[in-house]
Write an enzyme that holds these catalytic residues in place. Structure first.
Site, PDB file in Angstrom:
ATOM      1  N   ASP A   1      32.167  36.995  32.542  1.00 12.39           N
ATOM      2  CA  ASP A   1      32.738  37.493  33.788  1.00 12.39           C
ATOM      3  C   ASP A   1      33.951  38.382  33.538  1.00 12.39           C
ATOM      4  O   ASP A   1      34.165  39.368  34.253  1.00 12.39           O
ATOM      5  CB  ASP A   1      33.139  36.321  34.682  1.00 12.39           C
ATOM      6  CG  ASP A   1      31.935  35.670  35.357  1.00 12.39           C
ATOM      7  OD1 ASP A   1      30.829  36.215  35.229  1.00 12.39           O
ATOM      8  OD2 ASP A   1      32.115  34.623  35.995  1.00 12.39           O
TER       9      ASP A   1
ATOM     10  N   GLU B   1      41.405  38.989  42.611  1.00 15.37           N
ATOM     11  CA  GLU B   1      42.559  38.534  43.379  1.00 15.37           C
ATOM     12  C   GLU B   1      43.838  39.175  42.887  1.00 15.37           C
ATOM     13  O   GLU B   1      43.923  39.648  41.750  1.00 15.37           O
ATOM     14  CB  GLU B   1      42.702  37.004  43.324  1.00 15.37           C
ATOM     15  CG  GLU B   1      43.263  36.449  42.040  1.00 15.37           C
ATOM     16  CD  GLU B   1      42.265  36.300  40.917  1.00 15.37           C
ATOM     17  OE1 GLU B   1      42.629  36.642  39.768  1.00 15.37           O
ATOM     18  OE2 GLU B   1      41.139  35.840  41.182  1.00 15.37           O
TER      19      GLU B   1
ATOM     20  N   ALA C   1      36.678  32.228  41.937  1.00 16.29           N
ATOM     21  CA  ALA C   1      37.397  32.255  40.667  1.00 16.29           C
ATOM     22  C   ALA C   1      38.702  31.464  40.781  1.00 16.29           C
ATOM     23  O   ALA C   1      38.685  30.283  41.121  1.00 16.29           O
ATOM     24  CB  ALA C   1      37.627  33.706  40.246  1.00 16.29           C
ATOM     25  N   TYR C   2      39.843  32.092  40.519  1.00 16.95           N
ATOM     26  CA  TYR C   2      41.135  31.405  40.565  1.00 16.95           C
ATOM     27  C   TYR C   2      41.372  30.774  41.938  1.00 16.95           C
ATOM     28  O   TYR C   2      41.915  29.674  42.059  1.00 16.95           O
ATOM     29  CB  TYR C   2      42.231  32.421  40.229  1.00 16.95           C
ATOM     30  CG  TYR C   2      43.609  31.842  39.971  1.00 16.95           C
ATOM     31  CD1 TYR C   2      43.822  30.463  39.864  1.00 16.95           C
ATOM     32  CD2 TYR C   2      44.693  32.691  39.801  1.00 16.95           C
ATOM     33  CE1 TYR C   2      45.080  29.958  39.617  1.00 16.95           C
ATOM     34  CE2 TYR C   2      45.960  32.187  39.554  1.00 16.95           C
ATOM     35  CZ  TYR C   2      46.159  30.820  39.463  1.00 16.95           C
ATOM     36  OH  TYR C   2      47.405  30.331  39.216  1.00 16.95           O
TER      37      TYR C   2
ATOM     38  N   SER D   1      39.860  27.389  42.120  1.00 20.04           N
ATOM     39  CA  SER D   1      40.613  26.443  41.303  1.00 20.04           C
ATOM     40  C   SER D   1      41.893  25.998  41.998  1.00 20.04           C
ATOM     41  O   SER D   1      42.380  24.886  41.779  1.00 20.04           O
ATOM     42  CB  SER D   1      40.952  27.070  39.948  1.00 20.04           C
ATOM     43  OG  SER D   1      39.777  27.371  39.221  1.00 20.04           O
TER      44      SER D   1
END
Length: 260
Positions: free
Chosen positions: A49, A120, A161-162, A165
């Site tokens: 990714d 992001e 993604a982040y 999380s």
């Protein structure tokens, strides 16, 4: 379904530095040939990714669709690797259109830094001291003080993604919203973030910046010691990613919400 021409035959292969990615590139070039970027109809990215994001960044103005195959450690944005029937897979592929974020960060020396984020834009504390942020949406202060490790604004493509999380929401690609998500919020402790319309203009002001320094990161581009960060979606840029039929990015985002 992506159909730029009656049948795609001209591919440009690019690969990360991982040995398995480089080996796959050589194998596929030997089998399908290597078109120049000027002649190619599709870019084939081999890696994980992170490399897909790197390839997208390198082709922001090129307009070519990108078809990724996983030769890395993480492959949410990648198709499964196979040397067989590659042209058929690409010609039957489904297209996902991504609009990135534009970040304008002003540092403590009043210098302006611009960058593009496909996943992001995140603000992160630089020291042991918590960050203190003031958040405005479309020039109206919505949160006067957020004490936290940081905060981020994620696109739908980057919501898994982040953002995920940090316990942010997963956003369908066609939802036309952005996720504003705190990172380890201390006060107000119960604030879990917000969903914003895709036209929203987000402004972060760093409070006590000398005592509580904060960095701003647009994907992999970092600015240290920021005072203000402005974020907005760039609708003038459209990035095209190709996914195998039945394994579209929309389907992957939906499936991620039911994974346990």
């Amino acid at each position: 379904m992506f159909k730029p021409e009656p049948f795609v035959t001209r591919l440009h292969f690019t690969a990360s530095d991982r040995p398995e990615a480089q080996e796959a590139r050589e194998t596929l070039i030997a089998r399908y040939g290597q078109a120049s970027l000027a002649e190619a109809q599709v870019i084939v990215a081999l890696g994980g990714d992170g490399f897909m994001l790197e390839t997208l960044h390198e082709n922001l103005s090129g307009g070519l669709p990108i078809y990724g195959m996983n030769r890395g450690s993480v492959g949410f944005l990648m198709n499964e690797y196979s040397e067989d029937a590659l042209l058929e897979r690409i010609n039957a592929a489904e297209s996902a259109v991504i609009h990135p974020l534009q970040m304008v960060a002003i540092d403590t020396d009043r210098r302006e830094h611009r960058a593009v984020a496909i996943n992001e834009v995140s603000l992160l504390r630089q020291t042991r001291q918590t960050a203190k942020l003031r958040i405005s949406i479309d020039d109206k202060v919505r949160l006067g003080e957020l004490s936290c490790d940081g905060a981020l604004v994620a696109t739908p493509a980057g919501s898994t993604a982040y953002n995920l999380s940090a316990h942010g929401p997963i956003i369908p690609l066609d939802a036309r919203v952005l996720a504003l998500t705190p990172i380890s919020a201390f006060r107000p402790r119960r604030w879990r973030g917000a969903l914003l319309g895709h036209t929203a203009r987000v402004k972060f002001e760093i409070m006590e910046a000398d005592k509580r320094p904060v960095s701003a990161v647009a994907d992999n581009f970092e600015v240290r010691d920021v005072l203000e960060v402005h974020i907005a979606e760039d609708r003038d840029v459209a990035l095209h990613m190709l996914f195998d039929a039945g394994r579209s990015l929309e389907e992957r985002v939906l499936a991620e919400q039911f994974s346990v």
